[in-house]
Design a protein around this motif. Structure first.
Motif, PDB file in Angstrom:
ATOM      1  N   GLY A  93      -0.088  -4.254  11.127  1.00 17.96           N
ATOM      2  CA  GLY A  93       0.049  -4.454   9.694  1.00 17.96           C
ATOM      3  C   GLY A  93       0.948  -3.437   9.033  1.00 17.96           C
ATOM      4  N   CYS A  94       1.044  -2.248   9.622  1.00 19.11           N
ATOM      5  CA  CYS A  94       1.944  -1.204   9.129  1.00 19.11           C
ATOM      6  C   CYS A  94       3.206  -1.188   9.989  1.00 19.11           C
ATOM      7  N   LEU A  95       4.308  -0.776   9.391  1.00 18.19           N
ATOM      8  CA  LEU A  95       5.564  -0.626  10.129  1.00 18.19           C
ATOM      9  C   LEU A  95       5.920   0.850  10.188  1.00 18.19           C
ATOM     10  N   VAL A  96       6.140   1.364  11.391  1.00 21.45           N
ATOM     11  CA  VAL A  96       6.515   2.763  11.594  1.00 21.45           C
ATOM     12  C   VAL A  96       8.005   2.818  11.923  1.00 21.45           C
ATOM     13  N   LEU A  97       8.749   3.632  11.177  1.00 18.46           N
ATOM     14  CA  LEU A  97      10.169   3.839  11.425  1.00 18.46           C
ATOM     15  C   LEU A  97      10.375   5.292  11.825  1.00 18.46           C
ATOM     16  N   ILE A  98      10.837   5.518  13.058  1.00 19.21           N
ATOM     17  CA  ILE A  98      11.051   6.855  13.601  1.00 19.21           C
ATOM     18  C   ILE A  98      12.547   7.127  13.628  1.00 19.21           C
ATOM     19  N   THR A  99      12.967   8.336  13.274  1.00 19.06           N
ATOM     20  CA  THR A  99      14.354   8.739  13.489  1.00 19.06           C
ATOM     21  C   THR A  99      14.366   9.915  14.460  1.00 19.06           C
ATOM     22  N   SER A 100      15.353   9.935  15.356  1.00 17.69           N
ATOM     23  CA  SER A 100      15.434  11.020  16.328  1.00 17.69           C
ATOM     24  C   SER A 100      16.796  11.033  17.000  1.00 17.69           C
ATOM     25  N   ARG A 101      17.203  12.214  17.481  1.00 18.84           N
ATOM     26  CA  ARG A 101      18.375  12.318  18.357  1.00 18.84           C
ATOM     27  C   ARG A 101      18.000  11.917  19.788  1.00 18.84           C
ATOM     28  N   ASN A 102      16.715  11.851  20.056  1.00 22.41           N
ATOM     29  CA  ASN A 102      16.200  11.524  21.381  1.00 22.41           C
ATOM     30  C   ASN A 102      16.000  10.007  21.499  1.00 22.41           C
ATOM     31  N   ARG A 103      16.570   9.399  22.538  1.00 26.91           N
ATOM     32  CA  ARG A 103      16.434   7.962  22.747  1.00 26.91           C
ATOM     33  C   ARG A 103      15.022   7.578  23.193  1.00 26.91           C
ATOM     34  N   MET A 104      14.231   8.520  23.617  1.00 24.28           N
ATOM     35  CA  MET A 104      12.831   8.328  23.999  1.00 24.28           C
ATOM     36  C   MET A 104      12.611   7.095  24.876  1.00 24.28           C
ATOM     37  N   PRO A 105      13.217   7.042  26.044  1.00 24.23           N
ATOM     38  CA  PRO A 105      13.034   5.875  26.908  1.00 24.23           C
ATOM     39  C   PRO A 105      11.580   5.626  27.283  1.00 24.23           C
ATOM     40  N   GLY A 106      10.778   6.699  27.403  1.00 27.02           N
ATOM     41  CA  GLY A 106       9.368   6.526  27.726  1.00 27.02           C
ATOM     42  C   GLY A 106       8.604   5.817  26.634  1.00 27.02           C
ATOM     43  N   LEU A 107       8.912   6.143  25.367  1.00 30.03           N
ATOM     44  CA  LEU A 107       8.238   5.502  24.241  1.00 30.03           C
ATOM     45  C   LEU A 107       8.591   4.020  24.186  1.00 30.03           C
TER      46      LEU A 107
ATOM     47  N   ASP B  77       0.813  -1.221   0.000  1.00 27.66           N
ATOM     48  CA  ASP B  77       0.000   0.000   0.000  1.00 27.66           C
ATOM     49  C   ASP B  77       0.844   1.268   0.000  1.00 27.66           C
ATOM     50  N   GLY B  78       2.182   1.108   0.019  1.00 28.37           N
ATOM     51  CA  GLY B  78       3.050   2.251  -0.185  1.00 28.37           C
ATOM     52  C   GLY B  78       3.732   2.776   1.069  1.00 28.37           C
ATOM     53  N   THR B  79       4.238   4.013   0.951  1.00 32.88           N
ATOM     54  CA  THR B  79       5.027   4.632   2.016  1.00 32.88           C
ATOM     55  C   THR B  79       4.538   6.044   2.294  1.00 32.88           C
TER      56      THR B  79
ATOM     57  N   ARG C   6      -6.064   5.989  12.364  1.00 30.63           N
ATOM     58  CA  ARG C   6      -6.035   4.560  12.710  1.00 30.63           C
ATOM     59  C   ARG C   6      -7.083   3.789  11.930  1.00 30.63           C
ATOM     60  N   THR C   7      -8.247   4.399  11.749  1.00 31.13           N
ATOM     61  CA  THR C   7      -9.304   3.747  10.980  1.00 31.13           C
ATOM     62  C   THR C   7      -8.881   3.532   9.532  1.00 31.13           C
ATOM     63  N   GLU C   8      -8.289   4.572   8.931  1.00 28.17           N
ATOM     64  CA  GLU C   8      -7.875   4.466   7.534  1.00 28.17           C
ATOM     65  C   GLU C   8      -6.747   3.455   7.337  1.00 28.17           C
ATOM     66  N   LEU C   9      -5.962   3.224   8.373  1.00 31.11           N
ATOM     67  CA  LEU C   9      -4.857   2.263   8.261  1.00 31.11           C
ATOM     68  C   LEU C   9      -5.319   0.814   8.405  1.00 31.11           C
ATOM     69  N   THR C  10      -6.538   0.615   8.883  1.00 26.95           N
ATOM     70  CA  THR C  10      -7.026  -0.742   9.111  1.00 26.95           C
ATOM     71  C   THR C  10      -7.004  -1.548   7.817  1.00 26.95           C
ATOM     72  N   GLY C  11      -6.341  -2.688   7.882  1.00 28.48           N
ATOM     73  CA  GLY C  11      -6.271  -3.563   6.713  1.00 28.48           C
ATOM     74  C   GLY C  11      -5.215  -3.194   5.701  1.00 28.48           C
ATOM     75  N   ARG C  12      -4.501  -2.108   5.909  1.00 27.63           N
ATOM     76  CA  ARG C  12      -3.453  -1.689   4.978  1.00 27.63           C
ATOM     77  C   ARG C  12      -2.078  -2.155   5.458  1.00 27.63           C
ATOM     78  N   ARG C  13      -1.158  -2.259   4.510  1.00 29.86           N
ATOM     79  CA  ARG C  13       0.249  -2.524   4.828  1.00 29.86           C
ATOM     80  C   ARG C  13       1.084  -1.377   4.264  1.00 29.86           C
ATOM     81  N   LEU C  14       1.445  -0.459   5.160  1.00 29.30           N
ATOM     82  CA  LEU C  14       2.187   0.740   4.786  1.00 29.30           C
ATOM     83  C   LEU C  14       3.474   0.826   5.602  1.00 29.30           C
TER      84      LEU C  14
END
Length: 423
Positions: free
Chosen positions: A231-245, A152-154, A201-209
């Motif tokens: 079903g989707c993969l999220v790739l985050i980049t940051s200088r912050n290690r975000m321990p809470g996330l 379904d793209g990027t 979130r609703t629009e992402l249901t059933g998609r692979r993005l």
């Protein structure tokens, strides 16, 4: 725009409604518990939207369905539910990129582990690292390389977490852009961030993005942009290690390390057409702390080293100056480090200046406390606040500054002394 035809077998919707009503639960109550919008659940109950296995499993858990809803969903015939073209928002790949095999392998492993829509795992990876480590370059390069796994793209957004903009991009702005790219009319979108996130979130249901969120500031900016299902993969980049996330949201962290010497030498060779001897190239890689952005900037200059010195041994302050002479703020080390420095609170900024110019080699919390004139608890807290945004290194029980950070700390001290910086 997503289009669904009516479900010829509405038994799942009927069963869902029966389970919900038996427990005296409204659609709004169920929507909050399963993290889907009320309108989406309404369409599922009326048979106008086919449920996913993830939604069925979540409803079973919330309504104590004993697996009944999951079985009904699994038995439904698979159907095509959209006629949109695949999205392709990734930026262009940087020329002459040197593939960092170990890092790419870790991302591939994350995709295989997290990208399975039936695995029930969080499909979110945080790619963190210091200024100039190549986070965005790696994310974009790997995104193009792995895009075939996401039919379904990027989607791509620069969140401006650390940059010249006065404020980071708001989650609402990113959500509106994504939803419009997915076919939503601007006039139909709500103003509220929470409502936009539910719509997304609703629009992402059933998609692979594949969703790439570049240069994120903190966890609060990221959370509204996360899908409800894997079903989707999220790739985050940051200088912050975000321990809470990582702790609260189950995000998988992959830290971008400095280049190996071999990778650095290959990068120099690709940029200089093998015109440098290995000794000079090795000196450049070492002086640039094995970080690809400084290596790229330095190798693109015709004169190296920038000051006269045997065997390309460079004074750190001179190197930082050399790597900061540019009309492009996205490639000057002083400018890039300045964005991280200005994001620090006053206590952390002071500690950075003191420790960066006064602590040599590796140092402990106790030694830092002595330099800062504070207790161990306060020193530990401020050191980790610096480490979490890669303004100090931590390894094997000790903290340290590389030569570039040390040179920048000296520049910050001079700015305070001359009144250019009031921190």
């Amino acid at each position: 725009m997503t289009t669904d035809s009516a479900d010829p077998s509405p038994s799942f919707g009927s069963a869902l409604r029966s389970h919900r009503m038996a427990r005296g639960m409204s659609l709004g109550d169920l929507a909050r518990l399963v993290n889907y919008s009320k309108s989406h659940l309404s369409r599922v109950e009326t048979g106008n939207k086919q449920p996913t296995t993830g939604l069925a499993r979540r409803c079973d858990e919330v309504l104590d369905g004993g697996g009944c809803l999951s079985k009904l969903a699994a038995d439904l015939p698979v159907r095509v539910v959209r006629n949109t073209a695949s999205l392709a928002q990734l930026p262009r790949v940087v020329p002459d990129v040197i593939e960092r095999e170990e890092l790419v392998n870790r991302l591939d492993a994350a995709r295989e582990l997290l990208g399975d829509p039936h695995a029930g795992r969080s499909a979110v990876v945080l790619l963190d690292g210091p200024v100039g480590a190549g986070k965005t370059t790696t994310a974009v390069h790997w995104g193009h390389r792995t895009a075939r796994h996401f039919p379904d793209g990027t989607l791509f957004a620069d969140l401006n977490g650390f940059g010249p903009a006065p404020e980071a991009t708001s989650p609402a702005t990113v959500l509106r852009g994504f939803l419009q790219a997915m076919g939503a009319a601007a006039g139909t979108l709500p103003e509220d961030t929470e409502a936009l996130a539910a719509r997304f979130r609703t629009e992402l249901t059933g998609r692979r993005l594949l969703i790439v969120l570049d240069n994120a500031a903190d966890a609060a900016q990221i959370r509204p942009l996360l899908p409800a299902e894997p079903g989707c993969l999220v790739l985050i980049t940051s200088r912050n290690r975000m321990p809470g996330l990582v702790a609260r949201d189950g995000v998988r962290r992959v830290t971008v390390p400095p280049m190996t010497t071999a990778e650095g030498l290959r990068l120099v060779a690709s940029l200089t057409e093998d015109t440098w001897d290995e000794e000079a190239a090795r000196g450049l890689v070492e002086a640039c702390c094995h970080l690809p952005l400084p290596i790229r900037v330095a190798a693109s200059e015709h004169t190296w080293p920038p000051v006269e010195a045997p065997h390309a041994v460079i004074d750190n302050a001179a190197l930082l100056c050399f790597l900061s002479i540019s009309e492009d703020d996205t490639t000057t080390l002083s400018g890039l480090l300045g964005h991280s420095y200005r994001a620090l609170d006053m206590e952390a900024a002071r500690a950075f200046r003191i420790l960066g110019t006064g602590a040599f080699g590796g140092f402990t919390v106790r030694e830092a406390a002595g330099l800062l004139g504070s207790g161990a608890t306060g020193a530990r807290r401020v050191l980790w606040s610096l480490a979490n945004v890669h303004m100090v290194r931590y390894a094997d029980g000790e903290f340290s500054f590389d030569s570039i950070l040390r040179a920048f700390a000296l520049e910050c001290v001079r700015s305070v002394e001359t009144g250019r910086d009031s921190a």
